[in-house]
Design a protein around this motif. Structure first.
Motif, short mmCIF file in Angstrom:
data_model
loop_
_atom_site.label_atom_id
_atom_site.label_comp_id
_atom_site.label_asym_id
_atom_site.label_seq_id
_atom_site.Cartn_x
_atom_site.Cartn_y
_atom_site.Cartn_z
N VAL A 299 0.86 -1.19 0.00
CA VAL A 299 0.00 0.00 0.00
C VAL A 299 0.90 1.23 0.00
O VAL A 299 1.12 1.88 1.02
N THR A 300 1.45 1.50 -1.14
CA THR A 300 2.30 2.66 -1.32
C THR A 300 1.45 3.93 -1.25
O THR A 300 0.21 3.87 -1.33
N PRO A 301 2.08 5.10 -1.10
CA PRO A 301 1.30 6.34 -1.11
C PRO A 301 0.41 6.46 -2.34
O PRO A 301 -0.72 6.96 -2.26
N GLU A 302 0.91 6.00 -3.48
CA GLU A 302 0.12 6.08 -4.72
C GLU A 302 -1.11 5.18 -4.64
O GLU A 302 -2.22 5.58 -5.03
N VAL A 303 -0.92 3.95 -4.15
CA VAL A 303 -2.05 3.02 -4.00
C VAL A 303 -3.03 3.57 -2.97
O VAL A 303 -4.26 3.51 -3.16
N PHE A 304 -2.51 4.09 -1.88
CA PHE A 304 -3.36 4.65 -0.82
C PHE A 304 -4.25 5.76 -1.38
O PHE A 304 -5.46 5.78 -1.13
N GLU A 305 -3.67 6.68 -2.13
CA GLU A 305 -4.43 7.79 -2.67
C GLU A 305 -5.48 7.32 -3.68
O GLU A 305 -6.62 7.80 -3.69
N LYS A 306 -5.10 6.35 -4.52
CA LYS A 306 -6.02 5.87 -5.54
C LYS A 306 -7.23 5.17 -4.93
O LYS A 306 -8.37 5.38 -5.38
N GLU A 307 -7.01 4.34 -3.91
CA GLU A 307 -8.11 3.53 -3.37
C GLU A 307 -8.94 4.25 -2.31
O GLU A 307 -10.12 3.96 -2.15
N THR A 308 -8.33 5.16 -1.56
CA THR A 308 -9.08 5.85 -0.50
C THR A 308 -9.60 7.21 -0.93
O THR A 308 -10.55 7.73 -0.33
N GLY A 309 -8.98 7.80 -1.96
CA GLY A 309 -9.37 9.15 -2.35
C GLY A 309 -8.79 10.22 -1.46
O GLY A 309 -9.09 11.41 -1.63
N LEU A 310 -7.96 9.83 -0.50
CA LEU A 310 -7.32 10.77 0.42
C LEU A 310 -5.90 11.08 -0.05
O LEU A 310 -5.28 10.28 -0.74
N LYS A 311 -5.37 12.20 0.38
CA LYS A 311 -3.98 12.52 0.11
C LYS A 311 -3.10 11.73 1.08
O LYS A 311 -3.45 11.54 2.24
N ALA A 312 -1.95 11.30 0.59
CA ALA A 312 -1.05 10.51 1.43
C ALA A 312 -0.53 11.30 2.62
O ALA A 312 -0.09 10.72 3.62
N ASP A 313 -0.63 12.63 2.56
CA ASP A 313 -0.16 13.46 3.67
C ASP A 313 -0.93 13.18 4.96
O ASP A 313 -0.41 13.44 6.06
N VAL A 314 -2.16 12.67 4.85
CA VAL A 314 -2.92 12.39 6.07
C VAL A 314 -2.21 11.32 6.90
O VAL A 314 -2.36 11.29 8.14
N LEU A 315 -1.45 10.44 6.24
CA LEU A 315 -0.73 9.41 6.97
C LEU A 315 0.38 10.01 7.83
O LEU A 315 0.61 9.57 8.96
N LYS A 316 1.05 11.04 7.32
CA LYS A 316 2.09 11.71 8.10
C LYS A 316 1.50 12.32 9.36
O LYS A 316 2.08 12.25 10.45
N ASP A 317 0.33 12.93 9.20
CA ASP A 317 -0.34 13.55 10.34
C ASP A 317 -0.74 12.50 11.38
O ASP A 317 -0.55 12.71 12.59
N LEU A 318 -1.26 11.37 10.91
CA LEU A 318 -1.66 10.32 11.84
C LEU A 318 -0.45 9.72 12.55
O LEU A 318 -0.49 9.45 13.76
N VAL A 319 0.63 9.49 11.82
CA VAL A 319 1.84 8.94 12.44
C VAL A 319 2.34 9.88 13.52
O VAL A 319 2.74 9.44 14.62
N ALA A 320 2.31 11.19 13.27
CA ALA A 320 2.74 12.16 14.27
C ALA A 320 1.85 12.08 15.51
O ALA A 320 2.35 12.17 16.65
N LYS A 321 0.55 11.92 15.31
CA LYS A 321 -0.38 11.80 16.44
C LYS A 321 -0.08 10.54 17.25
O LYS A 321 -0.10 10.56 18.50
N PHE A 322 0.18 9.43 16.57
CA PHE A 322 0.47 8.18 17.28
C PHE A 322 1.79 8.28 18.04
O PHE A 322 1.92 7.77 19.16
#
Length: 687
Positions: A299-322
């Motif tokens: 689930v690369t950033p490209e796959v993530f964006e294509k299947e979820t419709g979200l920008k991959a940057d949301v993952l950086k934000d979530l990782v920071a929160k965790f």
């Protein structure tokens, strides 16, 4: 940031669940206001001393511990019970109307038998119970000939029903596919056992993937209380909340962040987050970490964006929160009726394993198997959708089916096919409080006493972090209609069939359960709750199950279908309470027209616009609706509210909107045998 006035008003705007988030809003209401809806079927409250009695309402999936207010023994209102450690004075929007629903015109008022032309005719209890025993006697000792579908997975009456089926020589006991059953199957895929729990109260970061935890998922009242405690007015918040789901709702309205994730991309979202966490240094001692890491890496950033419709940057934000959290928690699972499979559960729950948050304060827990009240009770062989699919094809051929507090003719995918499958069974009996779609198809309908009219209990409502047991006793001397406790009916039938189940009445049953649990029955029926200790347990990351993901279906014309549950609108077993009709927005239901919701880009793709009338089709089913454009819906997704399109019940709910279950399509989940429909797609055509 604390829950200030603006945030609270925003939450209240979401619907009744918001108003019930805290009991404070009710303090200014007097009893007359509660009874301002002067329907003819509600009796007038007599003058006299107001008293209150503790009770357990089973109208919602988790059960609410309440206080029932009475005058001269007549109930007139249900309020939250401040003394109960679960509800702490809160009450859900369904149970808030529980007293009014005692008098509902939709109640089954007496035993009924099907006669000529499919009509139901009132008969005596003596004749009804004799007919039940006669039909079961003829099938005794024949495997699969007596079957049962149970819609209450927390009550001990389910044990009586399963033991009755087993005692008659059959193993055909199934349950409606609720969250607890699916999640327990998910735990098995992770090498564990037991029902998962989630310590929301002890967490400082709560990521809810598909779990509408402040409205329609789990013990919502307790979850709301935990949320309120973490958001004290005038003080800093002690916990952050993130909701990831297909559409904005009451939960997302108050969370720190809402991520619109299509229902077909839940596992992709979770694995994408796992990949980002592992890249940031997360490791696990789980035996399948290497396989899990490899899966997540796909689930690369490209796959993530294509299947979820979200920008991959949301993952950086979530990782920071965790990284910043000391006690993070991922709440896994979908609300009732949304058809998520065990694989979706594993994808989300595995994040707790990855982060070492199983068996920790504020983490995911495992509840041990609950002790039995009935020694001969059996576990469900399968879920009701799977069982009725076998009935439809002739693989299963029961001669008699007992349905207890369940509505499979309405609340299973491809509902018309499920109703047709029921027609293949010669003798069907429904133990139901209300005349629902399934009861209307049955040959014998036995009126079940309302929660406030019977002894009943709830063991481990799904989502609780610790083993939890609640029990209630009647608050009235006798039911307001000619109804009986279903446990009494089933135990009576068992006795006449020569089966000894160890107890004789519903009251005995609850006492036996309390004894098995080790709880004080007097304290329980006095409004208390018993809570034990959860266990940790070594779980794998479920890599083997996650690797069996179904191949994606390429169809440019189809949209993901997201069935949305709102507790105020009702449940799989309860239509919208009349008072709650006022909470339905005119962009959800207008007259008899149901609205489906999609964002502007999705509407453009489908060739439709605001207010257009459309036909949605999938499988052998179709439904009609109108379009509401809502930017709170995930990309490529059509969100549709559950709970409408009733063909039974009462004048307040019958014929309004359409039933989403008609167009949900099912698939068999590899490794579990579950029927799942969270991946349903639908075509939308303007009419």
């Amino acid at each position: 940031m604390g829950l200030d006035r603006r945030a609270f008003v925003k939450f209240v705007a979401g619907g009744v669940a918001g108003t019930l988030f805290t009991p404070v809003i009710w303090k200014g209401l007097d009893d007359a206001a509660i009874w301002s809806q002067n329907w003819g079927w509600i009796p007038r409250v007599p003058k006299g001393e107001v008293k209150s009695a503790p009770a357990l309402s089973k109208l919602c999936p988790s059960g609410c511990a309440v206080k029932v207010k009475t005058v001269e023994g007549q109930p007139f209102a249900a309020l939250g019970n401040k003394d109960n450690p679960m509800s702490k004075g809160g009450i859900c929007p369904v149970c808030a109307g529980a007293v009014q629903l005692m008098y509902s015109p939709a109640r089954v008022k007496s035993p009924m038998k099907k006669v000529a032309e499919g009509k139901l005719q009132a008969i005596s209890w003596e004749d009804a119970e004799a007919l039940l025993v006669e039909k079961l006697t003829a099938l005794k000792g024949q495997e699969g000939k007596v079957a049962a579908i149970c819609g209450d997975s927390t009550g001990s009456t389910a044990e009586v029903l399963s033991a009755l089926v087993a005692g008659l020589g059959s193993s055909a006991f199934s349950v409606m596919p609720d969250e607890a059953y699916v999640a327990s199957q998910g735990v098995k895929l992770m090498g564990g056992s037991g029902q998962p729990g989630f310590d929301i109260e002890g967490a400082d970061l709560v990521l809810m993937i598909g779990a509408d935890a402040l409205d329609s998922w789990g013990p919502s009242v307790a979850n709301q209380k935990a949320f309120a405690a973490a958001r004290p007015v005038g003080a800093d918040a002690t916990a952050a909340y993130v909701y990831a789901g297909p559409a904005a709702n009451n939960t997302s309205a108050v969370c720190d962040k809402f991520l619109a994730v299509p229902p077909t991309a839940t596992a992709t979202f979770a694995l994408g987050l796992a990949n980002a966490l592992i890249a940031a240094g997360a490791v696990s001692s789980a035996s399948d970490f290497a396989e899990y890491k490899a899966l997540a890496a796909k689930v690369t950033p490209e796959v993530f964006e294509k299947e979820t419709g979200l920008k991959a940057d949301v993952l950086k934000d979530l990782v920071a929160k965790f990284k910043a959290a000391k006690a993070p928690l991922v709440v896994a699972g979908a609300s009732f009726g949304q058809g998520a499979g065990a694989r979706d559960f594993v994808a989300a729950a595995s994040l707790n394993v990855l982060l070492g948050r199983v068996g920790q304060k504020g983490g995911m827990t495992l509840l041990p198997a609950a002790p039995k009240a009935i020694a001969s009770a059996i576990a469900p062989a399968k879920d009701a959708a799977s069982y009725l699919a076998e009935v439809a094809t002739g693989k299963a051929a029961p001669g008699a089916l007992i349905v207890y507090e369940a509505n499979p003719a309405y609340a299973l995918p491809q509902a018309a096919d499920m109703a047709k499958a029921l027609g293949n069974i010669a003798f069907k009996v429904s133990l139901a409080t209300y005349m629902d779609e399934t009861a209307s198809l049955c040959d014998l309908v036995l009126p079940a006493a309302h929660s406030f009219e019977r002894f009943d209990d709830a063991m481990n409502p799904y989502g609780v972090a610790k083993p939890t047991y609640l029990a209630g006793k009647p608050v009235v001397k006798k039911p307001v209609v000619d109804a009986k406790n279903p446990a009494d009916v089933l135990l009576g039938a068992a006795g006449k069939l020569g089966l000894s189940l160890g107890v004789e009445t519903g009251e005995d049953l609850v006492k036996a359960k309390a004894k098995a649990v080790g709880a004080d029955i007097a304290a329980l029926t006095g409004g208390g709750a018993w809570q034990g200790e959860a266990k940790g347990g070594a779980l794998t990351l479920g890599a083997a199950a996650l690797a069996k993901a179904p191949a994606a279906k390429a169809d440019d014309k189809a949209l993901a279908l997201a069935p949305i549950a709102k507790l105020a609108i009702g449940t799989a077993t309860l239509a919208t309470p009349p008072a709650n009709l006022l909470t339905i927005r005119d962009t959800e239901l207008s007259g008899k027209d149901l609205f489906v919701q999609m964002n502007a880009a999705t509407a453009k793709k489908a060739g439709v616009a605001e207010g257009d009338r459309v036909k949605l089709a999938a499988g052998s089913g179709e439904m009609k609706a109108r379009v509401h454009v809502n930017e709170g819906v995930a990309a490529g997704t059509v969100a549709v509210l559950l709970g409408f399109g009733r063909s039974a019940w009462d004048e307040f709910t019958k014929g309004k909107g359409d039933n989403v279950y008609k167009i949900l399509t099912v698939s068999d989940e590899a490794g579990t045998g579950l029927k799942v429909w969270a991946g349903s797609t639908v075509t939308v055509a303007k009419i």
